[in-house]
Motif scaffolding. Sequence first.
Motif, PDB file in Angstrom:
ATOM      1  N   GLY A  28       0.938  -4.346   4.433  1.00 43.40           N
ATOM      2  CA  GLY A  28       1.933  -4.612   3.401  1.00 43.40           C
ATOM      3  C   GLY A  28       3.230  -5.168   3.947  1.00 43.40           C
ATOM      4  N   LYS A  30       6.313  -7.383   4.147  1.00 41.36           N
ATOM      5  CA  LYS A  30       7.071  -8.174   3.179  1.00 41.36           C
ATOM      6  C   LYS A  30       7.237  -9.605   3.683  1.00 41.36           C
ATOM      7  CE  LYS A  30      11.072  -7.713   0.133  1.00 41.36           C
ATOM      8  NZ  LYS A  30      12.255  -6.898  -0.211  1.00 41.36           N
ATOM      9  N   PHE A  31       7.019 -10.568   2.786  1.00 41.16           N
ATOM     10  CA  PHE A  31       7.159 -12.004   3.029  1.00 41.16           C
ATOM     11  C   PHE A  31       6.044 -12.585   3.916  1.00 41.16           C
ATOM     12  CE2 PHE A  31      11.741 -10.548   2.924  1.00 41.16           C
ATOM     13  CZ  PHE A  31      11.926 -10.855   1.581  1.00 41.16           C
ATOM     14  N   SER A  33       2.514 -10.783   4.450  1.00 40.15           N
ATOM     15  CA  SER A  33       1.174 -10.455   3.960  1.00 40.15           C
ATOM     16  C   SER A  33       0.926 -11.106   2.598  1.00 40.15           C
ATOM     17  CB  SER A  33       1.003  -8.946   3.842  1.00 40.15           C
ATOM     18  OG  SER A  33       1.202  -8.329   5.093  1.00 40.15           O
ATOM     19  N   ARG A  36       0.689  -9.340  -1.296  1.00 42.25           N
ATOM     20  CA  ARG A  36       1.028  -7.989  -0.851  1.00 42.25           C
ATOM     21  C   ARG A  36       1.106  -6.980  -2.006  1.00 42.25           C
ATOM     22  NH1 ARG A  36       6.153  -7.953  -0.822  1.00 42.25           N
ATOM     23  NH2 ARG A  36       6.294  -6.200  -2.282  1.00 42.25           N
ATOM     24  N   HIS A  37       1.978  -7.239  -2.950  1.00 44.56           N
ATOM     25  CA  HIS A  37       2.215  -6.237  -3.995  1.00 44.56           C
ATOM     26  C   HIS A  37       0.985  -6.046  -4.878  1.00 44.56           C
ATOM     27  CE1 HIS A  37       4.525  -3.626  -6.550  1.00 44.56           C
ATOM     28  NE2 HIS A  37       4.240  -4.355  -7.609  1.00 44.56           N
ATOM     29  N   CYS A  62       2.783   0.312   4.841  1.00 42.55           N
ATOM     30  CA  CYS A  62       3.306   0.314   3.473  1.00 42.55           C
ATOM     31  C   CYS A  62       4.826   0.207   3.627  1.00 42.55           C
ATOM     32  CB  CYS A  62       2.913   1.606   2.754  1.00 42.55           C
ATOM     33  SG  CYS A  62       3.523   1.728   1.064  1.00 42.55           S
ATOM     34  N   TRP A  63       5.306  -1.029   3.760  1.00 39.13           N
ATOM     35  CA  TRP A  63       6.666  -1.257   4.242  1.00 39.13           C
ATOM     36  C   TRP A  63       7.747  -1.113   3.177  1.00 39.13           C
ATOM     37  CZ3 TRP A  63       6.738  -1.281   9.328  1.00 39.13           C
ATOM     38  CH2 TRP A  63       5.643  -1.771  10.029  1.00 39.13           C
ATOM     39  N   THR A  64       7.421  -1.418   1.942  1.00 35.63           N
ATOM     40  CA  THR A  64       8.493  -1.497   0.943  1.00 35.63           C
ATOM     41  C   THR A  64       8.458  -0.319  -0.033  1.00 35.63           C
ATOM     42  OG1 THR A  64       7.287  -2.722  -0.764  1.00 35.63           O
ATOM     43  CG2 THR A  64       8.223  -4.011   1.046  1.00 35.63           C
ATOM     44  N   GLU A  66       9.127  -0.621  -3.130  1.00 31.61           N
ATOM     45  CA  GLU A  66       8.475  -1.125  -4.335  1.00 31.61           C
ATOM     46  C   GLU A  66       6.987  -0.803  -4.322  1.00 31.61           C
ATOM     47  OE1 GLU A  66       7.709  -5.414  -6.628  1.00 31.61           O
ATOM     48  OE2 GLU A  66       8.332  -5.363  -4.517  1.00 31.61           O
ATOM     49  N   ASP A  67       6.328  -1.068  -3.202  1.00 35.00           N
ATOM     50  CA  ASP A  67       4.886  -0.808  -3.113  1.00 35.00           C
ATOM     51  C   ASP A  67       4.597   0.685  -3.114  1.00 35.00           C
ATOM     52  OD1 ASP A  67       4.429  -3.531  -2.978  1.00 35.00           O
ATOM     53  OD2 ASP A  67       4.449  -3.578  -0.794  1.00 35.00           O
TER      54      ASP A  67
END
Length: 467
Positions: A28, A30-31, A33, A36-37, A62-64, A66-67
């Motif tokens: 995951g 961001k920018f 993958s 991603r979401h 699972c970086w963000t 939001e996810d």
Amino acid sequence: MADGSVTGIAPLLELPSSLRVISLNCWGLKFISKHRHARLVEIGHQLATASPPPSIVGLQECWTQEDYLAIRELTKHVLPYGKFYWSGIFGGGLAILSKWPIEESSMYRYPLNGRPAAFYRGDWYVGKGVACARIRIGPGRKDVVEVFCTHLHAPYEQEPNDSYICHRTAQAWEIAKLMRHAAERGHMVLGLGDFNMIPLSLAYKLIEGHAPVRDIWRIVKPDSALGSAEQAMRMAGGKAVEVPTAEQCLVEHGTTCNSRFNTWRWSKQMKKDLEKGKDSYVDPKTPDLRAKRLDYVFFADNAVETGNDWRIESVEVGMTMRHPTLKCSLSDHFSIEATLTRASDLGEKKAPTMTSALPVETYDLILAMISTYDKRERLQRRLRIGHFWAEVGISISCFVAVWWSPRNFVAFILMLLSTLGFGAGIIDGLMGFLFVGSELRALREFEIEIKRARERAAQLDMRSSGA
């Protein structure tokens, strides 16, 4: 709450009869993958509808927020408790979800964790470490599972030529210590994550040798492959080896990475076709050279201390389904999933050994690795500090040369060279004076701990030989 934690914990009245454990690298970034979401939302949906439902889930990459929060919202009816772990500049990407209350949590950052100069790799910037959670599963004092979720430093070359093998070995040592301490506290232990190592590698042996935990997959399938068939061929000097099929890799060998079934491993043309709606059929009987197992569930029930004998009912590779509309795999890894059931009696269970199970030669190998890496880093420090002082001299020379410049554009070029060169020199100077020094101190601590462990192993050998 902002991290999705649940408050208002109700007391547990009964110990469960089974545990369903899942570990998954979500890919995951961001920018970077793709999809991603959408993929992580579908991962949340699959966790929410899985049968049997999961009890404890460890997520990596699972970086963000939001996810994470999307997954928490989808799974809150089966996994009402959760923790997103904060670490590093960009975040460690670790999260733990649970059916039962998380009594305590912490984020332990690895002392050795990549290099800031390798910004294109990112391991240092995400602050890799161990997400720790103490989860209460019953009313008894020892009805606790200590969960450790991690993502070790990635290998960028093949062992033993991997320049980060010392980092990954040190990280394996650190998580082994944490799991060992949990077992010494008398709790059940689960180690989940993408360990970026193959079975029976040095890091693997270090974990199983220094902590009283075992790899669930090899408990159930002791003859499973140690690495990819491609690696086996290299180690055999190019000689022919039996190459398992794509289906065997999943079912028998637990390969979670580089599987032929994973669309993110497909060729560029196959990926382009998939984007256009044209799927490709993968024959399960096709030999799979590259598939390997990097994801693990390590386990110790500590039955003598806890009074609960947990036995492995099943273990399998999961999350192999595709996204319902995008038709791509949900991640570039598959999950590792295990079901544990509680037996009614302890039988012949013995207390786990807390003494080292590693031979002295293994510690000697690690010490030799540390020595080699120490020399490399000391050379790097000299070069970086030397570059800093060289740029100071060049910058001063450029400023002096400006006085004698016959043309304005020449003066501009000299000033530009001075500015850019001095900026690069400052960065190298900071890494040489500060970062490398810090890394050498962490390396020294690791060396001291390994030497002590070696001494204990030597003493045990002497006692056993004397007996």
